[in-house]
Design an enzyme around this catalytic site. Structure first.
Site, mmCIF file in Angstrom:
data_model
loop_
_atom_site.group_PDB
_atom_site.id
_atom_site.type_symbol
_atom_site.label_atom_id
_atom_site.label_comp_id
_atom_site.label_asym_id
_atom_site.label_seq_id
_atom_site.Cartn_x
_atom_site.Cartn_y
_atom_site.Cartn_z
ATOM 1 N N ASP A 67 56.984 -20.550 -2.968
ATOM 2 C CA ASP A 67 57.724 -19.412 -2.664
ATOM 3 C C ASP A 67 58.172 -19.617 -1.206
ATOM 4 O OD1 ASP A 67 58.784 -16.781 -2.561
ATOM 5 O OD2 ASP A 67 56.967 -16.421 -1.343
ATOM 6 N N ASP A 69 60.007 -17.119 1.416
ATOM 7 C CA ASP A 69 59.896 -16.197 2.278
ATOM 8 C C ASP A 69 58.153 -15.660 2.528
ATOM 9 O OD1 ASP A 69 62.546 -16.005 2.273
ATOM 10 O OD2 ASP A 69 62.837 -14.124 1.163
ATOM 11 N N THR A 174 62.740 -19.555 -4.681
ATOM 12 C CA THR A 174 63.019 -18.203 -3.843
ATOM 13 C C THR A 174 64.342 -17.415 -4.356
ATOM 14 O OG1 THR A 174 64.010 -17.509 -1.813
ATOM 15 C CG2 THR A 174 64.667 -19.797 -2.457
ATOM 16 N N ALA A 175 64.378 -15.875 -4.123
ATOM 17 C CA ALA A 175 65.443 -15.346 -4.609
ATOM 18 C C ALA A 175 66.603 -15.231 -3.638
ATOM 19 C CB ALA A 175 65.208 -13.779 -4.296
ATOM 20 N N LYS A 219 61.499 -16.233 -11.732
ATOM 21 C CA LYS A 219 60.995 -17.317 -11.072
ATOM 22 C C LYS A 219 60.355 -18.039 -12.273
ATOM 23 C CE LYS A 219 60.434 -16.108 -6.050
ATOM 24 N NZ LYS A 219 59.635 -15.960 -4.693
ATOM 25 N N ASP A 242 53.137 -15.951 -1.241
ATOM 26 C CA ASP A 242 52.433 -14.673 -0.619
ATOM 27 C C ASP A 242 52.330 -13.346 -1.408
ATOM 28 O OD1 ASP A 242 54.532 -12.774 0.981
ATOM 29 O OD2 ASP A 242 55.539 -14.256 -0.224
ATOM 30 N N ASN A 245 54.749 -10.082 -6.445
ATOM 31 C CA ASN A 245 55.761 -10.262 -7.422
ATOM 32 C C ASN A 245 55.863 -11.603 -8.223
ATOM 33 O OD1 ASN A 245 56.857 -7.517 -6.666
ATOM 34 N ND2 ASN A 245 57.289 -8.339 -4.870
#
Length: 314
Positions: A67, A69, A174-175, A219, A242, A245
């Site tokens: 991930d 962020d 990542t989004a 994801k 982290d 979600n």
């Protein structure tokens, strides 16, 4: 899709969008990684947090999924990207204020808020509509140097480098827009990136998404699709995040890591004896704060508002 028949129409629609977003992201990631493989990785960063216990050297059926962020980078990539676009006069001051508020909230809460993330997504799509993909890629390189490079967690970067040194591929998940994620992956010497795919026709953004943002279940779908295409065995792969979600993604692999975890993920990880790493303590804690040079005082105002709301909720 026959396997989804037991779901309600609304759930089937949401699942289908996640699958579409995941498959589109995996396709874009494999395409971009072909170019990134020609790049020479940067030297390994110093790891003050100690040597990781994993990965296994020479396991070509394994890979690592990170991930972005608050796992690899402090803060949210899309907010830093928004600041860079504002500097280049892509949008007005009132929109910068919204970006600043979202960034302040993210840093205070330490977790992704779906409402704020959707607002950021909609803002970004309206801003880039009509612009060329190549233009945003070029600008993304500049924005990385201006706002993102100094916010990479050294400890997480060292974990990624350990996988690379073991001969494994390493992907960001990542989004953030896949183009920006690909820039970050290349600058870190990683294999590639899975990210949200914005529709483009003739190399020009339409202002729409392919599927949905690469968030939560999407994801996991992207990782599953990429692993299948790459001939990987998920039970031998690692994933790092982290956020609670990302539990669907973390649960896919045999080696899940909670990095700088939020409260829900920390509890979940401890119950399942997942490995944890937290790089927010000690000297690094000071870096979590709002950046000083954020422009026209918007971040200061957003921070004050976020702190006030945070205090009211305590």
């Amino acid at each position: 899709m026959a396997a989804l028949g037991w779901l309600t129409p609304r759930r089937r629609s949401a699942t289908a969008r996640s699958v579409l977003a995941g498959e589109a992201s995996a396709e874009a990631a494999r395409k971009s990684s072909q170019e990134l493989e020609e790049q020479v990785p940067p030297p390994a960063a110093d790891d003050a947090a100690g040597e990781p216990e994993f990965p296994v050297v020479g396991d070509d059926k394994a890979a690592a999924f990170f991930d972005l962020d608050n796992t690899v980078m402090q803060g949210a990539a899309i907010f830093h990207f928004g600041r860079g676009l504002y500097k280049r006069k892509f949008f007005q001051r009132r929109e910068l204020t919204r970006f600043a508020w979202q960034q302040a909230w993210f840093r205070l809460a330490g977790v992704e808020d779906p409402e704020h993330m959707q607002d950021a997504r909609d803002s970004a799509l309206s801003i880039v509509k009509g612009h060329r993909v190549s233009e945003l890629m070029s600008i993304g390189e500049e924005i990385y140097d201006e706002y993102m490079a100094e916010r990479i967690w050294p400890g997480t970067r060292a974990l990624a480098q350990a996988h690379l040194d073991a001969g494994q591929k390493v992907w960001l998940v990542t989004a953030a827009p896949v183009e920006i994620a690909t820039v970050i992956a290349r600058r870190l010497g990683l294999t590639g990136a899975l990210g949200t795919v914005a529709e483009s026709i003739g190399g020009v953004y339409t202002g729409k998404l392919v599927g949905e943002p690469l968030h939560g279940p999407a994801k996991a779908e992207a990782v599953r699709a990429l692993a299948s295409a790459e001939g990987l065995e998920l039970g031998r792969c690692a994933a790092y995040s982290d956020s609670h979600n990302d539990i669907p993604m973390l649960s896919l692999v045999g080696h899940p890591y909670a990095i700088n975890p939020d409260a829900k993920l920390r509890k979940y990880a401890r119950e399942r004896e997942w490995r944890l790493r937290d790089y927010r303590t000690g000297r690094k804690a000071a870096k979590v704060g709002i950046p000083a040079a954020a422009g026209v005082g918007a971040v200061a105002g957003g921070t004050a508002a976020a702190i006030a709301l945070h205090r009211r909720r305590r």
